[in-house]
Design an enzyme around this catalytic site. Structure first.
Site, short mmCIF file in Angstrom:
data_model
loop_
_atom_site.label_atom_id
_atom_site.label_comp_id
_atom_site.label_asym_id
_atom_site.label_seq_id
_atom_site.Cartn_x
_atom_site.Cartn_y
_atom_site.Cartn_z
N LEU A 29 0.73 -1.24 -0.05
CA LEU A 29 -0.07 0.07 -0.11
C LEU A 29 0.73 1.31 -0.05
O LEU A 29 1.81 1.45 0.59
CB LEU A 29 -0.99 0.00 1.21
N HIS A 33 -3.25 4.24 -2.50
CA HIS A 33 -4.48 3.14 -1.81
C HIS A 33 -4.94 3.93 -0.57
O HIS A 33 -6.03 3.98 -0.39
CB HIS A 33 -3.79 1.89 -1.38
N GLN A 61 -3.95 -12.46 -13.34
CA GLN A 61 -3.91 -11.25 -14.02
C GLN A 61 -2.41 -10.99 -14.60
O GLN A 61 -2.18 -9.75 -14.95
CB GLN A 61 -4.46 -10.04 -13.44
N GLY A 148 -8.44 3.32 -8.36
CA GLY A 148 -7.92 4.28 -8.70
C GLY A 148 -7.98 4.55 -10.22
O GLY A 148 -8.21 3.66 -11.29
N MET A 185 2.00 7.64 -8.08
CA MET A 185 2.21 6.58 -7.02
C MET A 185 2.01 5.07 -7.57
O MET A 185 0.72 4.80 -8.32
CB MET A 185 1.59 6.84 -5.70
N SER A 186 2.73 4.19 -7.40
CA SER A 186 2.39 2.81 -7.71
C SER A 186 3.34 2.03 -6.74
O SER A 186 4.33 2.16 -6.49
CB SER A 186 2.90 2.58 -9.08
#
Ligand code: PAF
Length: 278
Positions: A29, A33, A61, A148, A185-186
């Site tokens: 997170l 998030h 995925q 998001g 952000m990632s």
């Protein structure tokens, strides 16, 4: 804060609560998030409902097993962050078999919207996303499920699935949260070397330039995206596309709201970002 590890516990919990906001995540997170969780808390204030977070690195995925293996994981850190924003329930399955029973062979696929962008370069990715999100929505039956906008295509596909399957509740999208220097952000940012982190600033730089050209009156897709290769140069471009913001089909010129979306690999880490024009 309750932490549940099995589907049977989750079902029992759901039977005893009335309003729920759910933020589905793959963990690691970050502030993006936490912004989704704060939105959820605002929708179901303390005493009026439950804020639920799911943490599950969904294997179906990932089309590249190395990407799955190297996906960052930090459960202890995630639980501390979740507690800090008032999460009531964390669903953190102990094992993938909780969500994918042996020989699971049922998939959810949204046709058409996955033809371009990440859908074109990551075959099967959105089938995996829709299948897991469909399972989570079925289990939690949230009044609000929050995603998001950095994953714009994911949000559009999840909205379509939710509508087509006649599910209850609302799907909400929240704006991308950025580092002070503009990088979106990632969870993947944690895997960038310092050099790749600096190079990755080319992405917000490029998107800013496209927005500027649009503000000056440019409408042609080719002209808006001119120089993409030079600008994003240090990275390996997966795609740079201008598509209709609704149906995600490529457009030659911007006459209605359109999305500029990019996926670029810096130092082995694939980053995505986007901006909406008009
Ligand atoms: O956006 C993500 O983190 C994932 O794609 C999601 C929605 C949690 C499904 O695994």
């Amino acid at each position: 804060m309750l932490v549940l590890r099995s589907v049977s516990e989750l079902k029992a919990w759901r039977a005893g609560v009335h309003r729920v906001a759910l933020v589905p995540t793959m963990g690691s997170l970050h502030e993006g998030h936490l912004a989704l969780l704060r939105e959820g808390r605002g929708r179901v204030p303390i005493g009026q409902g439950s804020l639920a977070l799911s943490i599950f690195v969904n294997p179906t995925q990932f089309n590249d097993p190395r990407d799955l293996a190297s996906y960052p994981r930090d459960e202890a850190g995630d639980l501390a962050k979740a507690a800090s924003v008032g999460v009531d329930l964390v669903f953190c399955p102990s094992d993938a078999s909780e969500l994918y029973p042996a020989n699971a062979s049922t998939w959810i696929e949204v046709e058409g919207l996955d033809r371009h962008l990440c859908g074109a370069t990551r075959p099967g990715h959105f089938r995996g996303v829709c299948t897991i999100v469909g399972k989570l929505l079925g289990l939690v039956r949230p009044d609000y499920a929050i995603f998001g906008q950095k994953d714009y295509q994911q949000l559009a596909i999840v909205r379509r699935m939710h509508r087509d399957l006649l599910l209850d509740g609302e799907i909400l999208g929240c704006p991308t949260i950025r580092e002070p220097d503009g990088l979106a952000m990632s969870s993947r940012n944690a895997r960038l070397s310092p050099a790749a982190r600096t190079e990755a600033l080319a992405i917000p730089g490029f998107l800013g330039q496209v927005r500027q050209r649009f503000a000056m009156g440019e409408r042609s897709s080719n002209a808006l995206l001119a120089d993409a290769e030079a600008q994003l140069g240090p990275g390996r471009i997966d795609y740079v596309s201008l598509v209709d913001a609704e149906d995600l089909q490529p457009v030659a010129s911007v006459e209605r709201p359109a999305l500029v979306a990019v996926a670029v690999v810096f130092g082995g880490v694939r980053l995505i970002d986007n901006t909406v024009l008009g």
